[in-house]
Design a protein around this motif. Sequence first.
Motif, short mmCIF file in Angstrom:
data_model
loop_
_atom_site.label_atom_id
_atom_site.label_comp_id
_atom_site.label_asym_id
_atom_site.label_seq_id
_atom_site.Cartn_x
_atom_site.Cartn_y
_atom_site.Cartn_z
N ARG A 224 52.30 -34.00 -21.00
CA ARG A 224 51.37 -32.91 -20.72
C ARG A 224 52.13 -31.62 -20.39
O ARG A 224 53.04 -31.66 -19.58
CB ARG A 224 50.50 -33.25 -19.50
N GLY A 225 51.71 -30.52 -20.99
CA GLY A 225 52.40 -29.26 -20.72
C GLY A 225 53.53 -29.01 -21.71
O GLY A 225 54.04 -27.89 -21.80
N LEU A 329 52.99 -24.10 -18.63
CA LEU A 329 51.60 -24.07 -19.10
C LEU A 329 50.67 -23.58 -17.99
O LEU A 329 50.74 -24.04 -16.86
CB LEU A 329 51.16 -25.49 -19.53
N GLY A 331 46.57 -23.04 -17.24
CA GLY A 331 45.28 -23.47 -17.79
C GLY A 331 45.43 -24.82 -18.46
O GLY A 331 46.33 -25.59 -18.16
N GLU A 332 44.54 -25.14 -19.36
CA GLU A 332 44.49 -26.46 -19.98
C GLU A 332 44.35 -26.28 -21.48
O GLU A 332 43.41 -25.68 -21.96
CB GLU A 332 43.28 -27.23 -19.41
N PRO A 335 42.33 -31.20 -22.81
CA PRO A 335 42.19 -32.22 -21.77
C PRO A 335 42.29 -33.63 -22.34
O PRO A 335 42.05 -33.85 -23.53
CB PRO A 335 40.80 -31.97 -21.19
#
Lengths: 338, 338
Positions: A224-225, A329, A331-332, A335
């Motif tokens: 993630r990221g 990063l 925000g997203e 998801p």
Amino acid sequence: MEPFEDEKILLAHGSGGKLGHDLVEKGFLPSFDNPLLAKLDDSAVFDAKGRLAFTTDSYVVTPIFFPGGDIGKLAVCGTVNDLSMSGATPLYLSVSFIIEEGFSLSDLSRIVTSIQQATDEAGAKVVTGDTKVVNRGSADGLFINTAGVGIIPDGVDISGSNARVGDKVILSGPIGEHGIAIMSEREGLKFASPVISDCAPLNKLVSEMLEVSSQIHCLRDPTRGGLATTLNEFANQSKVGILIHEDAIPVQDAVRAACEMLGFDPLYVANEGRLVAVVAPDDAERVAKRMSQNKYAAEATIIGEIMEEHPERVIMRTRLGASRIVDMLVGELLPRIC
Amino acid sequence: MEPFEDEKILLAHGSGGKLGHDLVEKGFLPSFDNPLLAKLDDSAVFDAKGRLAFTTDSYVVTPIFFPGGDIGKLAVCGTVNDLSMSGATPLYLSVSFIIEEGFSLSDLSRIVTSIQQATDEAGAKVVTGDTKVVNRGSADGLFINTAGVGIIPDGVDISGSNARVGDKVILSGPIGEHGIAIMSEREGLKFASPVISDCAPLNKLVSEMLEVSSQIHCLRDPTRGGLATTLNEFANQSKVGILIHEDAIPVQDAVRAACEMLGFDPLYVANEGRLVAVVAPDDAERVAKRMSQNKYAAEATIIGEIMEEHPERVIMRTRLGASRIVDMLVGELLPRIC
């Protein structure tokens, strides 16, 4: 695990009672067969001596089946990789399911099989677990948590805080494939050549790297990221600057095209079978070469170096020769990627 | 953890990016402050030598706050107790959150505080963790997984398969309080004296028991499925019969009343701070007496014995002098009890 055709998970499978015991005995034990698990006590018990690594992650990926894997493979690889990134050899895993009432038992069976295959490939064992069932509508199909214990060989000291000025940054392969594979499946996007998740257990790759160098300072899997976030973590933890070269970072054409279409930057897209290593300059070429002999790192390459300037910043030299700050990063992006 | 008033969890808190890092650094690190966690690497690293116990459970209890505890306290006590039931001293815990988008950050903060208090009481440390956020409607508020590692003192060998004919069965206190506390809260039932969950860490109680006897053969906390299911597990694992005496089993009046009203049998109602021990006959009185000096086992008492007859069966001598088979829980009494 036997297929249990057409059957559905009931609340009683999570009751701790008869149906739960049946699921464990007929569903899980045959797949994860090993003496530690077979004792069925509240904890698995094993002997250990040395430096251990311990980690956990929960997996909530949607869809649960995607090109190149499923939530089961991901849950094993993710935890195996977190252990590996400490230099540890993965030994024991726990697997805990949170299942929505009505979930298909044949899908669960496929996932258990893929957990088994991934743990076999990694040489680890599932030694303890748990199953909870929640009412329809209280979860989205299936969530899995894995935790893992591994042993760190003597002399290995890997941490995000160990990067030193002059070290080289090695990336094990093209970025963004897991994220784009999930996104394509979720949104029904079609590409000329479909993007397959890079999801893979990296423990053997790490062992091979440790065989050829005792100067591997940092290791991390850019999940993630994405790559940008991992490099920022290293820069922050080690209080150094990191310079990367855009043209050295491999990105598959289909991933690049998908990112352009969707407005994503591949630097921030999740990977599940890549690693970033920070290695002493004298060893970097040798490590990258050894990596490229492993099937999960055929395109391993040096993408940058650690510098004294710009501490806690990641700077990218672009294709056009300009320099820009690559931030963590915010925000997203996407998801439920893992 | 600071209260974060009125704020809500966003998808970006689970992104692995900036907001996730902020949550870890401002929310979790100050509460779980310890050098292993503070390194923020992919795994926690520690030295170990000896026999280790490793366990996991996911917690999906609803409501997440209930009389006597909350999902955070439960998630720590459950895993601490699973370790303790192998005779292990709990050392390290992982905590992994699956949070629904929109969940209250002030509620998360209360739960983190209770995780901290429960780990402090147990003398354990949270050394690694994970946070995932799922879209609104994809989970029910908050689920927590904990895994734990503990060390087993030399000479301790506790397993559900170790019960021997003639051993005594000791119960640490009244049964059914956790289940009835959850049920009352969920259904808005009122009793003259409210039923409080028995949720508690039992590791110190187990250490005290081990101090006075080297002949503790089995230990288990009767959670989902209740006392009846735990005793059936012992009977099955050890291939023995178990005889229990109904009039020896303590049940609080309010729990008994609630069970009668709801059609539950207290033998099947979940506990989260009770244990069942199978102990050699010569040591049983001494162990029960020592237990009764611990605040979580003031009513510890011998409730039965292991017998050769009726292998793999649990038989209860009722108040009226009859005998009946006590089977494992079939079906589901009360979903999402833990």
